[in-house]
Write a protein that holds these residues in place. Structure first.
Motif, PDB file in Angstrom:
ATOM      1  N   SER A  14     -97.174  -9.180 -23.362  1.00 23.49           N
ATOM      2  CA  SER A  14     -95.804  -9.540 -23.245  1.00 23.49           C
ATOM      3  C   SER A  14     -95.255  -9.118 -21.708  1.00 23.49           C
ATOM      4  O   SER A  14     -94.627  -9.865 -21.035  1.00 23.49           O
ATOM      5  N   SER A  15     -96.020  -7.826 -21.207  1.00 23.96           N
ATOM      6  CA  SER A  15     -95.548  -7.287 -19.825  1.00 23.96           C
ATOM      7  C   SER A  15     -96.430  -8.592 -18.789  1.00 23.96           C
ATOM      8  O   SER A  15     -95.634  -8.779 -17.845  1.00 23.96           O
ATOM      9  N   TRP A  16     -97.204  -9.235 -19.079  1.00 23.30           N
ATOM     10  CA  TRP A  16     -97.483 -10.480 -18.197  1.00 23.30           C
ATOM     11  C   TRP A  16     -96.574 -11.635 -18.139  1.00 23.30           C
ATOM     12  O   TRP A  16     -96.368 -11.989 -17.325  1.00 23.30           O
ATOM     13  N   THR A  17     -96.181 -11.986 -19.347  1.00 18.50           N
ATOM     14  CA  THR A  17     -95.248 -13.049 -19.429  1.00 18.50           C
ATOM     15  C   THR A  17     -93.651 -12.996 -18.996  1.00 18.50           C
ATOM     16  O   THR A  17     -93.210 -13.684 -18.793  1.00 18.50           O
ATOM     17  N   LYS A  18     -93.453 -11.457 -18.764  1.00 25.59           N
ATOM     18  CA  LYS A  18     -92.265 -11.211 -18.094  1.00 25.59           C
ATOM     19  C   LYS A  18     -92.173 -11.759 -16.852  1.00 25.59           C
ATOM     20  O   LYS A  18     -91.134 -12.179 -16.465  1.00 25.59           O
ATOM     21  N   SER A  19     -92.910 -11.988 -15.917  1.00 22.05           N
ATOM     22  CA  SER A  19     -93.060 -12.442 -14.689  1.00 22.05           C
ATOM     23  C   SER A  19     -94.127 -13.537 -14.423  1.00 22.05           C
ATOM     24  O   SER A  19     -93.869 -14.239 -13.357  1.00 22.05           O
ATOM     25  N   ARG A  20     -94.950 -13.960 -15.337  1.00 25.43           N
ATOM     26  CA  ARG A  20     -95.834 -14.962 -15.130  1.00 25.43           C
ATOM     27  C   ARG A  20     -95.869 -15.947 -16.436  1.00 25.43           C
ATOM     28  O   ARG A  20     -95.852 -15.296 -17.535  1.00 25.43           O
ATOM     29  N   ASP A  21     -96.190 -17.129 -16.195  1.00 29.05           N
ATOM     30  CA  ASP A  21     -96.546 -18.217 -17.297  1.00 29.05           C
ATOM     31  C   ASP A  21     -97.915 -17.992 -17.544  1.00 29.05           C
ATOM     32  O   ASP A  21     -98.718 -17.768 -16.698  1.00 29.05           O
ATOM     33  N   VAL A  22     -98.547 -18.645 -18.906  1.00 28.21           N
ATOM     34  CA  VAL A  22     -99.868 -18.710 -19.229  1.00 28.21           C
ATOM     35  C   VAL A  22    -100.004 -20.264 -19.286  1.00 28.21           C
ATOM     36  O   VAL A  22     -99.042 -20.671 -20.039  1.00 28.21           O
ATOM     37  N   PRO A  23    -101.013 -20.768 -18.981  1.00 24.34           N
ATOM     38  CA  PRO A  23    -101.224 -22.295 -19.470  1.00 24.34           C
ATOM     39  C   PRO A  23    -101.647 -22.159 -20.931  1.00 24.34           C
ATOM     40  O   PRO A  23    -102.263 -21.292 -21.243  1.00 24.34           O
ATOM     41  N   SER A  24    -101.375 -23.240 -21.721  1.00 22.39           N
ATOM     42  CA  SER A  24    -101.679 -23.264 -23.124  1.00 22.39           C
ATOM     43  C   SER A  24    -103.116 -23.393 -23.120  1.00 22.39           C
ATOM     44  O   SER A  24    -103.707 -24.189 -22.144  1.00 22.39           O
ATOM     45  N   PRO A  25    -103.770 -23.012 -24.099  1.00 22.81           N
ATOM     46  CA  PRO A  25    -105.052 -23.111 -24.228  1.00 22.81           C
ATOM     47  C   PRO A  25    -105.601 -24.657 -24.173  1.00 22.81           C
ATOM     48  O   PRO A  25    -104.950 -25.596 -24.622  1.00 22.81           O
ATOM     49  N   PRO A  26    -106.864 -24.956 -23.918  1.00 19.84           N
ATOM     50  CA  PRO A  26    -107.296 -26.396 -23.819  1.00 19.84           C
ATOM     51  C   PRO A  26    -107.839 -27.079 -25.072  1.00 19.84           C
ATOM     52  O   PRO A  26    -107.534 -26.267 -25.990  1.00 19.84           O
ATOM     53  N   THR A  27    -107.912 -28.323 -25.128  1.00 18.87           N
ATOM     54  CA  THR A  27    -107.861 -29.138 -26.192  1.00 18.87           C
ATOM     55  C   THR A  27    -109.285 -28.592 -26.845  1.00 18.87           C
ATOM     56  O   THR A  27    -109.646 -28.906 -28.033  1.00 18.87           O
ATOM     57  N   GLU A  28    -110.132 -28.385 -26.013  1.00 20.15           N
ATOM     58  CA  GLU A  28    -111.724 -28.154 -26.324  1.00 20.15           C
ATOM     59  C   GLU A  28    -112.357 -27.089 -25.543  1.00 20.15           C
ATOM     60  O   GLU A  28    -112.281 -26.947 -24.208  1.00 20.15           O
ATOM     61  N   SER A  29    -113.205 -25.914 -26.165  1.00 18.80           N
ATOM     62  CA  SER A  29    -113.515 -25.065 -25.362  1.00 18.80           C
ATOM     63  C   SER A  29    -115.020 -25.619 -24.647  1.00 18.80           C
ATOM     64  O   SER A  29    -115.324 -26.729 -25.058  1.00 18.80           O
ATOM     65  N   PHE A  30    -115.361 -24.617 -23.684  1.00 14.97           N
ATOM     66  CA  PHE A  30    -116.585 -25.430 -23.063  1.00 14.97           C
ATOM     67  C   PHE A  30    -117.638 -25.418 -23.932  1.00 14.97           C
ATOM     68  O   PHE A  30    -118.478 -26.316 -23.925  1.00 14.97           O
TER      69      PHE A  30
END
Lengths: 266, 486
Positions: B458-474
């Motif tokens: 939560s302390s990360w997303t206070k100041s930063r966005d996170v990309p949503s996970p990919p549709t498919e892992s490597f």
């Protein structure tokens, strides 16, 4: 050459575009790429947070997974991340040895010797600087801390980028300054981390480049996460993604959800 | 500006955690601007001096080797030093801790019946809180280094080991001098030259009247019994030559074997500390010389936790530090929060490893135990250290000790680390967990951004966005490719 790829846990789960581009690039250069399926995480986060005991099973798994290199199954192991390479090279054997498993430490050390960060694999191990890439965009390069100071990639990324057709490389002010991520540092000291990443984001914005390129998606996630919140349009991209594009198969943006796109001010 | 600690414990630890200290300091824009200007100036000078020195890496190597040799032979070198200082007419005292060192110094001063002594800037006396100890007993210890004087008159703490007033700008200095200087000597502007001349007038009187001086030392030479002070203003030389009595309080790790060893640090220290090829004043003194300089010389050798640190094979490397401050000037965290956030006289990267070790603080709840976590582990401090102290590795080792002594057990970190270790220990488990990642896409906005997440991120997303996970892992992409090939 026969090259095994360690995708890293972040690369595998969150940023598959980096290991995918690594595979695409190496195959295009005529190498055979292997993906040992048992691989998971190098243990860096646990080690750096002080949890050596919890890191040990991760190190064991890594050594078991890449042990075939000891018997000559592959010529090298490639990692599209400066910090994970740093952890493999400078932490795994040290932690194993500290926790009393010398046999594991010895194996980890040999695996580490044969492990390369992507830019060094290309320039030092494969001896190639012009990979035949085409990338008709402007970019600025962030030399991530662990690439610079632990993995010691030197100017390998810059030399590779200087040979990319069509690319305009814009210098990044205060490039060698840390982006403030530091793994769990960003969670333990969020205010300091935010202040640092804000400086980095502003430096990136000042270049006016279309893309921010680095050799590590952890740093890219941090910087682009802040840029997204600040409404800075520069897009994050892994070095492998730049090098993978050609005139015949130019770089193509990943579908939404894999790369941040900008939005208005928060 | 003085840190408000709830319990004023020791100058090594003021009682507040780095978390609270950094939170308080990071919002101070003026402080950040002051720090940025000052550290960038010193850094670029240091880089220029290192670059123009053709054998810089060899010098670093030599400095590192001399310090390690000295630490490995510390007991023998100290005995040799004691014998030579005594033979030269000095008096050697051994102090186990801050209280003993202060008491020895106070007894000497009390015997000479003075109520004021002059001081050369010294980290050892900062570390033991000598000024405060003396003040409680009616003796004023006057700092004569300009920056240290600013800190002292401002009722402040130093923010840096070399430039203690780095966090102050000129108008703040003018106000401090106006409040403290006598009639006729108050500054009329914030012109640096005027401010310096006012301080000079103020200090001249102190030098000429002082009977006793107190100093530290940058090094002590075992085979001659000589001590040194490297400084820029000449105030040190005044203190070391004018008074009748000189008391030098020095950490035991400052001893080196020979004169020849000292030449290496004469090159390394000023270049690393202030970016000068040589510091303006280097003073050496050896015991007592009849008719010249102080006629009574006391050397107080300070342990204060150092022998405990020495007993630690990894952590002992922190004792190789020559107090140049280069790690502070390069540290991104220090630059954001300044020295006060560390709540110790030793701030920055070296402080983050030295302070908890000197105090033996690794337990949960001890403010010093949090210091090793106050770093992004970027490694710039190791790169710049003139004696090659691997600060990042020691930070990680101290974190481990902190964790193993139970620190953070109640915070959920232990649980989070254990849980993630369970998932990340095999490809099969990680693959299974990745199958759940697409759920993350549900909380993303339509442009693929996650703007709010639960603890601990939560302390990360206070100041930063996170990309949503990919549709498919490597992993799945590789499987799909392999199947397609078959």
């Amino acid at each position: 050459m026969r090259i095994a790829v360690f995708a890293t846990c972040m690369g595998d789960a969150m940023f598959p575009q980096a290991p995918r581009a690594t595979v695409t690039l190496l195959e295009r250069l005529g190498h055979e790429v292997f993906f040992p399926r048992q691989q998971a995480c190098c243990g860096q986060m646990h080690i750096n947070t002080g949890y050596f005991e919890d890191a040990l099973p991760l190190i064991k798994n890594h050594v078991k997974t890449f042990q075939p290199i000891l018997d000559g199954a592959w010529d090298a192991i490639v990692v599209p991340s400066g910090s994970c390479t740093g952890s493999i090279k400078h932490q795994q054997a040290m932690v194993a040895s500290k926790l009393g498993d010398q046999k594991l430490a010895n194996r980890a050390a040999i695996i580490a010797e044969n492990t390369y960060d992507l830019p060094l694999l290309l320039t030092d191990f494969l001896g190639i600087e012009d990979v035949g890439a085409y990338f008709p965009h402007s970019l600025t390069y962030h030399p991530t801390c662990h690439s610079m100071r632990i993995t010691k990639v030197g100017d390998a990324p810059e030399r590779l980028l200087s040979r990319v057709q069509g690319a305009t490389v814009v210098p990044l002010p205060d490039a060698e300054q840390c982006c403030g991520f530091g793994g769990t540092f960003s969670l333990k000291y969020p205010e300091v981390s935010s202040a640092l990443v804000s400086e980095k984001a502003r430096a990136v914005a000042s270049t006016g480049a279309e893309f921010l390129v680095a050799d590590d998606y952890s740093c890219l996630m941090n910087i682009s996460g802040r840029m997204s919140r600040l409404g800075i349009a520069t897009q994050p991209l892994h070095l492998a993604e730049v090098l993978a594009g050609t005139r015949d198969h130019p770089f193509r943006r990943e579908p939404a959800g894999t790369t941040l796109t900008t939005r208005g001010k928060a | 500006m003085r840190p408000q600690s709830t319990t004023e414990t020791s100058p090594l630890q003021w009682g507040e955690t780095f978390r609270d200290g950094s939170r308080r300091m990071v919002g101070n824009d003026q402080l950040r601007a002051n720090l940025r200007n000052a550290t960038e100036t010193i850094r670029s000078k240091r880089d220029a001096r290192a670059a123009e020195t053709q054998n810089w890496e060899e010098l670093r190597h030599a400095g590192a080797a001399i310090k390690r040799y000295s630490l490995d032979h510390l007991a023998d070198l100290l005995e040799e030093l004691e014998a030579n200082v005594t033979a030269n007419g000095g008096i050697v005292h051994w102090a186990r801790d801050a209280h003993e060192a202060n008491a020895i110094a106070y007894d000497i001063v009390a015997r000479h019946q003075v109520d004021e002594v002059v001081k050369v800037k010294s980290m050892a006396t900062q570390e033991i809180g000598l000024n405060e100890y003396f003040a409680d007993r009616g003796i004023q210890a006057v700092e004569t280094d300009l920056a240290e004087l600013i800190v002292q008159l401002g009722n402040d703490h130093p923010s840096h080991v070399v430039v203690p007033a780095i966090h102050r700008n000129r108008s703040e200095v003018r106000d401090i001098f106006t409040d403290n200087f006598e009639d006729g000597n108050r500054p009329s502007s914030d012109d640096p030259r005027e401010l310096t001349m006012r301080a000079r007038t103020h200090l001249r009187e102190k030098f000429l009247n002082a009977k006793v001086a107190i100093s530290g030392a940058n090094s002590m030479i075992a085979d001659t019994g000589a001590l040194s002070v490297y400084e820029s203003e000449g105030n040190g030389r005044m203190c070391l030559t004018l008074p009748e009595v000189l008391i030098s309080i020095v950490g035991i790790e400052k001893v080196i074997p020979t004169w020849q060893d000292a030449e290496v640090f004469t090159e390394l220290l000023p270049r690393s500390a202030t970016g000068e090829p040589m510091n303006p004043y280097t003073s050496w003194w050896t015991g007592v010389t009849p008719g010249d300089g102080p006629q009574e010389f006391h050397l107080i050798l300070l342990d204060n936790g150092r022998t405990t640190v020495l007993a630690d094979p990894l952590g002992r490397d922190a004792l190789a530090c020559i107090r140049c401050g280069a790690c502070m000037n390069i540290c991104p965290v220090y630059r954001m929060v300044g020295g006060h956030a560390y709540n110790s006289v030793y701030p920055g990267p070296i402080g983050a490893i030295l302070t908890p070790q000197l105090l033996g603080a690794f337990e949960d709840g001890d403010p010093s135990a949090t210091l090793p976590f106050a770093s992004t582990l970027c490694g710039a401090c190791y790169d710049v250290c003139p004696v090659k102290i691997d600060i990042p590795s020691i930070l990680v080792e101290l974190r481990r000790r902190s964790v193993e002594s139970g620190a953070g057990s109640g915070s959920g970190w232990g649980t989070a680390m254990k849980a993630s270790s369970e998932v990340m220990r095999s490809g099969r488990r990680l693959g299974a967990a990745e199958a759940l990642l697409p759920l993350g896409r549900a909380v993303a906005d339509k442009e693929g951004r996650i703007t709010q997440l639960p603890w601990p991120v939560s302390s990360w997303t206070k100041s930063r966005d996170v990309p949503s996970p990919p549709t498919e892992s490597f992993r799945r992409w590789m499987s799909r490719r392999e199947k397609a090939e078959r």
